[in-house]
Design an enzyme around this catalytic site. Structure first.
Site, PDB file in Angstrom:
ATOM      1  N   TYR A  68     -12.271  -2.221  -3.931  1.00  0.00           N
ATOM      2  CA  TYR A  68     -12.820  -2.309  -2.574  1.00  0.00           C
ATOM      3  C   TYR A  68     -14.340  -2.188  -2.547  1.00  0.00           C
ATOM      4  CZ  TYR A  68      -8.272  -2.290  -0.208  1.00  0.00           C
ATOM      5  OH  TYR A  68      -7.023  -2.618   0.274  1.00  0.00           O
TER       6      TYR A  68
ATOM      7  N   HIS B 169      -2.165  -5.476   1.472  1.00  0.00           N
ATOM      8  CA  HIS B 169      -3.447  -6.147   1.244  1.00  0.00           C
ATOM      9  C   HIS B 169      -3.177  -7.570   0.798  1.00  0.00           C
ATOM     10  CE1 HIS B 169      -7.449  -7.116  -0.302  1.00  0.00           C
ATOM     11  NE2 HIS B 169      -6.798  -7.720  -1.275  1.00  0.00           N
TER      12      HIS B 169
ATOM     13  N   LYS C  93       0.828  -1.216   0.000  1.00  0.00           N
ATOM     14  CA  LYS C  93       0.000   0.000   0.000  1.00  0.00           C
ATOM     15  C   LYS C  93       0.863   1.267   0.000  1.00  0.00           C
ATOM     16  CE  LYS C  93      -4.012  -2.205   2.193  1.00  0.00           C
ATOM     17  NZ  LYS C  93      -4.949  -2.186   3.366  1.00  0.00           N
TER      18      LYS C  93
ATOM     19  N   ASN D 145      -2.040   0.133   6.883  1.00  0.00           N
ATOM     20  CA  ASN D 145      -1.500  -1.117   7.417  1.00  0.00           C
ATOM     21  C   ASN D 145      -0.617  -1.867   6.414  1.00  0.00           C
ATOM     22  OD1 ASN D 145      -3.475  -1.948   5.709  1.00  0.00           O
ATOM     23  ND2 ASN D 145      -4.802  -2.830   7.283  1.00  0.00           N
TER      24      ASN D 145
ATOM     25  N   GLU E 223      -9.489 -11.104  -7.456  1.00  0.00           N
ATOM     26  CA  GLU E 223      -8.523 -10.010  -7.303  1.00  0.00           C
ATOM     27  C   GLU E 223      -7.303 -10.176  -8.210  1.00  0.00           C
ATOM     28  OE1 GLU E 223      -9.779  -8.931  -2.698  1.00  0.00           O
ATOM     29  OE2 GLU E 223      -7.732  -9.611  -3.121  1.00  0.00           O
TER      30      GLU E 223
HETATM   31  P1  ADP Z   1      -8.013  -6.710   5.653  1.00  0.00           P
HETATM   32  O1  ADP Z   1      -7.198  -5.792   4.761  1.00  0.00           O
HETATM   33  O2  ADP Z   1      -7.214  -7.199   6.835  1.00  0.00           O
HETATM   34  O3  ADP Z   1      -8.668  -7.825   4.878  1.00  0.00           O
HETATM   35  P2  ADP Z   1     -10.639  -5.426   5.758  1.00  0.00           P
HETATM   36  O4  ADP Z   1     -10.973  -6.195   4.516  1.00  0.00           O
HETATM   37  O5  ADP Z   1     -11.572  -5.507   6.906  1.00  0.00           O
HETATM   38  O6  ADP Z   1      -9.168  -5.820   6.292  1.00  0.00           O
HETATM   39  O7  ADP Z   1     -10.494  -3.882   5.398  1.00  0.00           O
HETATM   40  C1  ADP Z   1      -9.873  -3.473   4.196  1.00  0.00           C
HETATM   41  C2  ADP Z   1      -8.963  -2.312   4.488  1.00  0.00           C
HETATM   42  O8  ADP Z   1      -9.735  -1.186   4.901  1.00  0.00           O
HETATM   43  C3  ADP Z   1      -7.981  -2.524   5.657  1.00  0.00           C
HETATM   44  O9  ADP Z   1      -6.835  -3.249   5.279  1.00  0.00           O
HETATM   45  C4  ADP Z   1      -7.652  -1.096   6.049  1.00  0.00           C
HETATM   46  O10 ADP Z   1      -6.724  -0.492   5.139  1.00  0.00           O
HETATM   47  C5  ADP Z   1      -9.014  -0.425   5.870  1.00  0.00           C
HETATM   48  N1  ADP Z   1      -9.776  -0.416   7.121  1.00  0.00           N
HETATM   49  C6  ADP Z   1     -10.372  -1.481   7.719  1.00  0.00           C
HETATM   50  N2  ADP Z   1     -10.978  -1.121   8.856  1.00  0.00           N
HETATM   51  C7  ADP Z   1     -10.776   0.215   8.996  1.00  0.00           C
HETATM   52  C8  ADP Z   1     -11.159   1.193   9.971  1.00  0.00           C
HETATM   53  N3  ADP Z   1     -11.883   0.856  11.056  1.00  0.00           N
HETATM   54  N4  ADP Z   1     -10.767   2.476   9.780  1.00  0.00           N
HETATM   55  C9  ADP Z   1     -10.032   2.825   8.691  1.00  0.00           C
HETATM   56  N5  ADP Z   1      -9.639   1.954   7.724  1.00  0.00           N
HETATM   57  C10 ADP Z   1      -9.999   0.664   7.875  1.00  0.00           C
HETATM   58 MG    MG Z   2     -10.099  -7.701   3.357  1.00  0.00          MG
END
Ligand code: ADP
Ligand code: MG
Length: 139
Positions: free
Chosen positions: A51, A117, A11, A114, A128
């Site tokens: 997304y 992805h 990212k 974070n 994807e």
């Molecule tokens: P993951 O990437 O671990 O699969 P999710 O699919 O739940 O997590 O969410 C997609 C992405 O959205 C996350 O990796 C993060 O970048 C963002 N995200 C998720 N939850 C939050 C939140 N509460 N606030 C801000 N950004 C979030």
């Molecule tokens: Mg996810």
């Protein structure tokens, strides 16, 4: 065990912090083969499409802003159990909760920024990988 493919995105936060090489080293160290890789700056439409599943979540706008603010590195990965293998290597969505020796523990900042992805299921991996690398969808 089955050979699977999964989609990785390094990212914008990790690209900005010069962690592309570190993260790729972790990916290869975990036995994930990089089949294809590209650095690109996602358009708003690309990020919103990728997304789409999160479009009704409160953080959707923030997520699209973040994912489009600078370049990312997308790659198609292959290994036995690639989906779980890469999700395990990434660690929890919230870096504060991520296990030691995970990408998000090492390079994530917060639950939004974070570092990486990874596809969350074999079926989503297929979708994807097709989004960026139609040539690498497992037949
Ligand atoms: P993951 O990437 O671990 O699969 P999710 O699919 O739940 O997590 O969410 C997609 C992405 O959205 C996350 O990796 C993060 O970048 C963002 N995200 C998720 N939850 C939050 C939140 N509460 N606030 C801000 N950004 C979030
Ligand atoms: Mg996810």
């Amino acid at each position: 065990m089955a050979v699977e493919r999964t989609l990785s995105i390094i990212k914008p936060d990790a690209v900005e912090q010069n962690n592309i090489g570190n993260i790729l080293a972790m990916i290869q160290g975990a036995g994930l083969e990089i089949l294809g890789m590209r650095m690109l700056h996602l358009s708003r439409a690309q990020a919103e499409g990728f997304y789409e599943v999160h479009k009704d979540r409160p953080f959707f706008g923030e997520l699209v802003e973040f994912m489009t603010r600078g370049p990312v590195v997308v790659s198609a990965l292959q290994a036995d159990d690639a989906v779980v293998r890469y999700r395990t290597l990434m660690g929890s969505t919230n870096p504060a909760e991520a296990a030691d020796a995970t990408i998000r523990k090492a390079y994530g900042t917060d639950i939004g920024e974070n570092a990486c992805h990874g596809s969350d299921s074999v079926e989503n991996g297929r979708i994807e990988v097709a989004y960026f690398f139609p040539e690498y969808v497992l037949k």
